[in-house]
Design an enzyme around this catalytic site. Structure first.
Site, PDB file in Angstrom:
ATOM      1  N   GLU A 194       7.939  -2.136  41.041  1.00  0.00           N
ATOM      2  CA  GLU A 194       7.131  -1.897  39.844  1.00  0.00           C
ATOM      3  C   GLU A 194       7.154  -0.427  39.425  1.00  0.00           C
ATOM      4  OE1 GLU A 194       3.688  -5.286  39.756  1.00  0.00           O
ATOM      5  OE2 GLU A 194       3.845  -4.096  41.590  1.00  0.00           O
ATOM      6  N   GLU A 228       5.752 -10.910  45.867  1.00  0.00           N
ATOM      7  CA  GLU A 228       4.297 -11.099  45.865  1.00  0.00           C
ATOM      8  C   GLU A 228       3.880 -12.563  45.928  1.00  0.00           C
ATOM      9  OE1 GLU A 228       4.995  -7.223  43.508  1.00  0.00           O
ATOM     10  OE2 GLU A 228       5.982  -9.171  43.739  1.00  0.00           O
TER      11      GLU A 228
END
Length: 266
Positions: A117, A137
Site C-alpha cells: 500500500e 489481508e
C-alpha cells in the site's frame, strides 16, 4: 530504545529506511508515527529536495502491518481498531500520496500488505529485481485497510487489483512494472543508485514547479476531466508570478538564440 526508522541526507536527497529487519520491517504503530513525523519535518526542510523510502536489509521493503500489535486493537472493538489502526495507516498513505516533494519508494524486497500500500501511494517507485508484491489481508479476514482497495484498482485496473486482493498471490517485480505498480525494475545491487539518479533528474528543476506538478496530478486524478483541467490551470497560474517561470523561459530562449547564432535548429 531501538530506532525503527533510519534517516540520512546528502546532496538534497533524504533517505528514510524502515528498520525492523527482524520483523521484515513490519509497520508497528511506533514506526508509522515516526515515519509520519519524519515526513512532516522533511517537508519544511528547504535543503531536502526529494525523499527516498526503503527498507532495511535484503529481504523486505515491508512485510505489512504488525499484526500482533493490530490484534490488540481489534480486541478492543470497532472504534479502537479504526482509530488506532485504520486511521493511522490511511493517514500515512494519504500523506505519502499527497507529498509536495518527490517521494520515491525503493522496494528492496517483499512489499506485502501495508508495504504494498505504501508503494501504491508513492508518487514514484523503483523495485529490485528481487522484489515481490502481494495483498494477503483477506487471509486474516479483512480487506486491505490502508487505501489498497482504492489506489490499486486506480493504478492497475479493477480486474488485476481484484485478482491480487482476492487470491493473495504474489507478483514479481517485472509483473509489477508491466501493470503500472512501479516505474522501473533494476538489479538489486544498483537499486539505491538508480533511485538517486531518478531523484537527481527531478530536483534539477524548480522546487515550486515540481510541487505544482505533483499536486496537479494527484488532485486531478480522481475527478472529472473538466475539474482536472481547472486544477491544472490553477497550478499553472500559481507559477506565473514567480521568478521560476521567468528564469525557465529566459534560459530556454537564451539557449535557442545561441543555437540559431551557430546555425543550429532546435
Amino acid at each position: 530504545m531501538t530506532t525503527t526508522l533510519l534517516r540520512e541526507a546528502s546532496d538534497g536527497i533524504a533517505v528514510l529506511t524502515l528498520h525492523r529487519p527482524e520483523k521484515l520491517n513490519a509497520l508497528n504503530y511506533a514506526l508509522i508515527d515516526s515515519l509520519r513525523a519524519a515526513l512532516d519535518e522533511l517537508e519544511t526542510d528547504a535543503s531536502v529536495r526529494a525523499v527516498i523510502l526503503t527498507g532495511s536489509g535484503d529481504r523486505a521493503f515491508s512485510a505489512g502491518a504488525d499484526i500482533a500489535e493490530f490484534a490488540a486493537s481489534v480486541e478492543g472493538g470497532v472504534e479502537r481498531a479504526l482509530r488506532e489502526f485504520v486511521r493511522r495507516g490511511q493517514g500515512l498513505t494519504r500523506q505519502i500520496e499527497s507529498y509536495p516533494k518527490p517521494l520515491i519508494a525503493v522496494v528492496n524486497g517483499i512489499a506485502f500488505g501495508a508495504g504494498c500500500e505504501i508503494a501504491e501511494a508513492a508518487p514514484l517507485a523503483v523495485a529490485s529485481d528481487r522484489a515481490r508484491f502481494a495483498k494477503p489481508e483477506i487471509r486474516l479476514g479483512f480487506p486491505p485497510p490502508f487505501g489498497g482497495t482504492q489506489r490499486l484498482p486506480r493504478l492497475v485496473g479493477r480486474k488485476r487489483a481484484l485478482e491480487m486482493i482476492l487470491t493473495t498471490e504474489a507478483i514479481d517485480a517485472q509483473k509489477a512494472a508491466s501493470i503500472g505498480l512501479v516505474n522501473r525494475v533494476v538489479e538489486h545491487g544498483a537499486l539505491l543508485a538508480e533511485a538517486r539518479r531518478l531523484a537527481d533528474q527531478i530536483i534539477r528543476h524548480s522546487p515550486a514547479a515540481v510541487a505544482a506538478c505533483l499536486r496537479s496530478v494527484t488532485r486531478g486524478l480522481n475527478v472529472s476531466i473538466d475539474e482536472g483541467l481547472a486544477i491544472e490551470a490553477m497550478h499553472f497560474a500559481s507559477m506565473v508570478p514567480t521568478s521560476d517561470i521567468c528564469l525557465g523561459i529566459g534560459s530556454f530562449l537564451s539557449r535557442r538564440m545561441r543555437a540559431v547564432g551557430k546555425g543550429i535548429e532546435e
